[in-house]
Write a protein that holds these residues in place. Structure first.
Motif, mmCIF file in Angstrom:
data_model
loop_
_atom_site.group_PDB
_atom_site.id
_atom_site.type_symbol
_atom_site.label_atom_id
_atom_site.label_comp_id
_atom_site.label_asym_id
_atom_site.label_seq_id
_atom_site.Cartn_x
_atom_site.Cartn_y
_atom_site.Cartn_z
ATOM 1 N N ALA A 292 85.331 -87.197 -40.588
ATOM 2 C CA ALA A 292 84.018 -87.577 -41.109
ATOM 3 C C ALA A 292 83.097 -86.374 -41.074
ATOM 4 O O ALA A 292 83.105 -85.592 -40.121
ATOM 5 C CB ALA A 292 83.429 -88.723 -40.271
ATOM 6 N N TYR A 464 81.590 -93.934 -44.815
ATOM 7 C CA TYR A 464 81.788 -94.194 -43.389
ATOM 8 C C TYR A 464 82.202 -95.637 -43.123
ATOM 9 O O TYR A 464 82.874 -95.920 -42.132
ATOM 10 C CB TYR A 464 80.526 -93.826 -42.618
ATOM 11 N N ILE A 467 85.945 -95.454 -43.438
ATOM 12 C CA ILE A 467 86.538 -94.821 -42.251
ATOM 13 C C ILE A 467 86.555 -95.803 -41.087
ATOM 14 O O ILE A 467 87.546 -95.931 -40.364
ATOM 15 C CB ILE A 467 85.762 -93.543 -41.878
ATOM 16 N N SER A 468 85.445 -96.523 -40.915
ATOM 17 C CA SER A 468 85.343 -97.480 -39.803
ATOM 18 C C SER A 468 86.390 -98.576 -39.909
ATOM 19 O O SER A 468 86.942 -99.020 -38.902
ATOM 20 C CB SER A 468 83.944 -98.112 -39.782
ATOM 21 N N VAL A 474 88.294 -91.156 -35.003
ATOM 22 C CA VAL A 474 87.525 -90.385 -35.977
ATOM 23 C C VAL A 474 87.124 -89.048 -35.358
ATOM 24 O O VAL A 474 86.618 -88.999 -34.230
ATOM 25 C CB VAL A 474 86.254 -91.149 -36.428
ATOM 26 N N VAL A 476 84.597 -85.977 -35.938
ATOM 27 C CA VAL A 476 83.387 -85.609 -36.670
ATOM 28 C C VAL A 476 83.366 -84.098 -36.869
ATOM 29 O O VAL A 476 83.576 -83.336 -35.923
ATOM 30 C CB VAL A 476 82.125 -86.068 -35.913
ATOM 31 N N GLU A 493 79.930 -97.342 -38.575
ATOM 32 C CA GLU A 493 79.141 -96.474 -39.456
ATOM 33 C C GLU A 493 78.000 -95.825 -38.694
ATOM 34 O O GLU A 493 77.758 -94.615 -38.813
ATOM 35 C CB GLU A 493 78.577 -97.293 -40.617
ATOM 36 N N ILE A 496 79.107 -93.020 -36.356
ATOM 37 C CA ILE A 496 79.423 -91.774 -37.084
ATOM 38 C C ILE A 496 78.141 -91.049 -37.443
ATOM 39 O O ILE A 496 78.014 -89.833 -37.260
ATOM 40 C CB ILE A 496 80.266 -92.078 -38.339
#
Length: 503
Positions: A292, A464, A467-468, A474, A476, A493, A496
């Motif tokens: 992310a 995001y 991704i979640s 994850v 970053v 979300e 992130i």
């Protein structure tokens, strides 16, 4: 211009390809100053309708009334000159020509019979400044990134003084600041009476700029409603033909916890001459690791470094798979070691548009399908057919050019290409960009299923929420540096965004 009567009226449009209906009696009307969202799954018929409106396709039956006259254009350029302009998701301009040449193509300003380039450059400069671009219009288009190229394409269309502007996924390559600039342009055009047909899979942005929404499914127009009368869940349900309750249930699903500790891919302090400064991480067997970060954080560069798709003399760091160090000697070595890569640029780095679905899918495994230098066609066709059925790829047949498929089905073909090679690591860079929620859901389910079977996935996405929903862990990234991990129970979300705001 009468703002109380439609500027565009479509009645009973139908279109078939190889006797397979793509559009079935479509009706659509659009008023001056109206921003209409057009939504539907890939294969619903949106692109076919757009191409009929702008003259890229001819209709089989029905009629188009534009600005109080019957029209049927022979080309998008003819439609553009008449005041109906289309901005495509994929930039259809000439990369080796300057920005000004692209904006002025076909309508160059002349003086004494010769092109007045000073006047052309001035016009182009004013056109791009409307979209907030402060660039040198005498530079070639391909010297700018995809996001800037998209804004230049929009500037060209807007500068034609269009009465109807069709936007096909205009924000697919734009960051948040560029999206805001585009939305401001849309709102300004609306006040000037320009009607806009706005196609997007990013449903949340529709509520910001659209007045109404038309939903297509399976080549039919399902309904048209005011945007204020619908929620995002309502739209998804209508697109998929499901109940809202079922949509809510699907969205609560998350990948099963990855309990495997076996490290498959180890990346240690990789850097390069570009944005990459120092990136370190591990990817375990059966794990989906999300990368992310904002545009420019180096996510795509990491993917290309691992795959060997980008090389430079200043490369440093170590990449190993199954404890075997691999260099940066090109993709061939990475593929041999079990690494697969789906690029974010599906058009230029994924599909081979002039080739068939069969040829695109079997490309990586031709050696295993060959004997004495000859491809075993029967074996190849059996394999391709099996993946078409397994992934639910919508094709007329396997010899259909891949360029004729929707974005979601093209992506499935690319996934099948790599699945057929039985990789250990699958790198996915924006795998659902430009595809609808139905295809997104199918591809996400496929990725989760592959991970459960032991495939390790490096998952890159600008969304995001995606991704979640998809990742076990994850990482970053910011400005070419790997920062902190978010572990399974921490991922959301907001989490992130909070991590991105710390550095």
């Amino acid at each position: 211009m009468n703002w109380d009567s439609p500027i565009l009226q479509v009645t009973g449009i139908s279109k078939s390809f190889n006797n397979i209906p793509a559009l079935n009696s479509i009706d659509l009307s659009l008023n001056p100053g109206e921003v209409r969202a057009l939504i539907g799954q890939n294969g619903a018929g949106k692109s076919t309708l757009i191409k009929i409106l702008n003259g890229a396709y001819t209709l089989d039956s029905g009629s188009i009334l534009f600005d109080n006259k019957q029209v049927q254009y022979s080309s998008p350029y003819q439609a553009q000159l008449d005041g109906m302009s289309t901005i495509f998701q994929e930039v259809n301009l000439l990369g080796y020509r300057t920005v000004a040449e692209n904006i002025m193509a076909g309508r160059e300003i002349k003086r004494y019979g010769l092109i007045d380039w000073a006047a052309c450059n001035k016009f182009a400069d004013e056109a791009v400044k409307i979209l907030g671009l402060d660039i040198d219009v005498t530079r070639t288009l391909d010297s700018f990134n995809v996001a800037i190229q998209q804004l230049i394409a929009i500037a060209r269309s807007v500068s034609f003084n269009a009465k109807v502007l069709i936007m096909d996924e205009p924000t697919a390559s734009l960051d948040e600041a560029e999206k805001k600039t585009l939305f401001k342009v849309v709102k300004d055009l609306k006040t000037q009476g320009v009607a806009i047909l706005y196609v997007s899979h990013h449903l949340e942005e529709l509520f910001e700029i659209c007045d109404s929404v038309s939903v297509m499914r399976d080549g039919r127009m399902i309904e048209t409603s005011l945007i204020k009368d619908l929620t995002k869940k309502d739209m998804v349900a209508k697109m998929l033909g499901k109940r809202v309750e079922d949509i809510l249930s699907d969205e609560n699903a998350r990948p099963k916890v990855c309990a495997n500790d076996e490290v498959i891919l180890h990346v240690e302090k990789i850097s390069g001459s570009g944005v990459l400064k120092e990136v370190t991480f591990e990817l375990k067997k059966g794990e989906i690791l999300g990368l992310a970060g904002l545009l420019g954080s180096g996510r795509s560069e990491v993917a290309k470094r691992i795959f060997g798709a980008e090389q430079d003399d200043s490369y440093q760091g170590k990449i190993s798979i199954n404890d075997i160090t691999i260099g940066v000697n090109g993709p061939k070595i990475a593929i041999e070691k079990g690494i697969a890569f789906c690029s974010e640029d599906r058009k230029n780095e994924g599909i081979i548009p002039e080739m068939s679905v069969r040829e695109n899918m079997s490309l990586v495994i031709l050696d295993s399908l060959s004997k004495n230098g000859l491809i075993d066609k029967e074996k190849e066709m059996a394999l391709v057919d099996s993946y078409i059925k397994k992934l639910g790829i919508k094709v007329s047949d396997m010899e259909q050019p891949i360029s004729q498929l929707s974005g979601g089905n093209q992506q499935k073909v690319l996934l099948a290409r790599w699945m057929a090679n039985n990789p250990e690591v699958l790198i996915l860079d924006e795998p659902t960009r430009g595809i609808d929620v139905g295809a997104k859901s199918e591809i996400t389910d496929l990725i989760l299923s592959l991970a459960e079977q032991g495939l390790s996935v490096l998952f890159i996405s600008s969304e995001y929420e995606e991704i979640s929903a998809s990742c076990h862990k994850v990482l970053v990234m910011q400005e070419g540096i790997s920062r902190d991990y978010l572990h399974y129970d921490e991922i959301s979300e907001n989490a992130i965004l909070d991590e991105l705001g710390k550095h």
